[in-house]
Write an enzyme that holds these catalytic residues in place. Sequence first.
Site, PDB file in Angstrom:
ATOM      1  N   GLU A   1      -4.626   0.563  -3.654  1.00 43.97           N
ATOM      2  CA  GLU A   1      -3.919   1.050  -3.600  1.00 43.97           C
ATOM      3  C   GLU A   1      -2.667   0.014  -2.808  1.00 43.97           C
ATOM      4  OE1 GLU A   1      -3.612   5.732  -1.869  1.00 43.97           O
ATOM      5  OE2 GLU A   1      -2.905   3.821  -0.399  1.00 43.97           O
TER       6      GLU A   1
ATOM      7  N   GLU B   1       0.366  -1.210   0.082  1.00 45.33           N
ATOM      8  CA  GLU B   1       0.081  -0.433   0.529  1.00 45.33           C
ATOM      9  C   GLU B   1       1.039   1.347   0.051  1.00 45.33           C
ATOM     10  OE1 GLU B   1      -1.533   3.239   2.255  1.00 45.33           O
ATOM     11  OE2 GLU B   1      -0.462   1.978   2.469  1.00 45.33           O
TER      12      GLU B   1
ATOM     13  N   ASP C   1       0.399   3.509  -2.781  1.00 48.56           N
ATOM     14  CA  ASP C   1       0.451   5.086  -2.833  1.00 48.56           C
ATOM     15  C   ASP C   1       1.487   5.732  -3.773  1.00 48.56           C
ATOM     16  OD1 ASP C   1      -0.509   7.536  -1.760  1.00 48.56           O
ATOM     17  OD2 ASP C   1       1.304   7.959  -0.856  1.00 48.56           O
TER      18      ASP C   1
ATOM     19  N   ASP D   1      -6.769   1.382   1.580  1.00 51.75           N
ATOM     20  CA  ASP D   1      -5.603   0.670   1.323  1.00 51.75           C
ATOM     21  C   ASP D   1      -5.550  -0.189   0.747  1.00 51.75           C
ATOM     22  OD1 ASP D   1      -4.940   2.701   3.058  1.00 51.75           O
ATOM     23  OD2 ASP D   1      -4.597   1.179   5.047  1.00 51.75           O
TER      24      ASP D   1
END
Length: 243
Positions: A139, A64, A68, A136
């Site tokens: 990502e 994650e 991101d 989350d």
Amino acid sequence: MDVVHFRPLESNWGHLLSEAGSLSPETRAFLATLGIEAPGDEGLWLEALTHGSFGGPRNYERLEFLGDRVLGLVIAEWLHELTDQAEGQLSQRLNALVSREMCARQARSIGLAPHIRLGKQARDDGGTDSDNILGDVMEALLGASFVARGFEPTRELVRKIWAKAVSGGAGHHKHPKSALQEWTAGNRRKMPEYEVIDRSGPDHAAIFTVRVSVKGVGEAQASGPSKQEAEKRAAAAFMENFA
């Protein structure tokens, strides 16, 4: 730009991922709808789909973190390509398009929820519909795609999933309270303080008056049919007067 629509798979929850540590046929089919026909290292994709409550040595948090950053780069490049807006406007749109809420919305659009590995308590508590968890894991999937397939295929995946959001109005209009908070931070001021200074009228038609102040700058006030609306209008009035 064509908008790609994904249909969530209809499956029985809890039987989507093999307890033996390999992807279930349902999850392989789900990944195939994203253009990931041969997952390769299945442990990587399992990691991306695993919440900390599930137990085991690895969960989605590291992927994650990576996803991101990949998402931010892809969206920033895309916006730069599409528009000649100024940096501030680009940043505003970027923040909206990579927000937790937006990632969760995209996760729902592709039918991600049934494929997340959650502990029983987290699932019973509604974890599969949590913006935090869905965002989350969305990502984390991008992070896994980057590790397994590289930047270009992951860039293409983001552009497919985010096509409607980017072509729509996401991030074009900033909420006045958010704009004021960013303005105070950018000018090294204390955060704005909101105070209800009056409430009038009957319960079914109440009018709230709110004052917003920033220490060392000034204050503004406005009224509205709810506390939230009055705060929004007060923030807008402050920005008009002082920003």
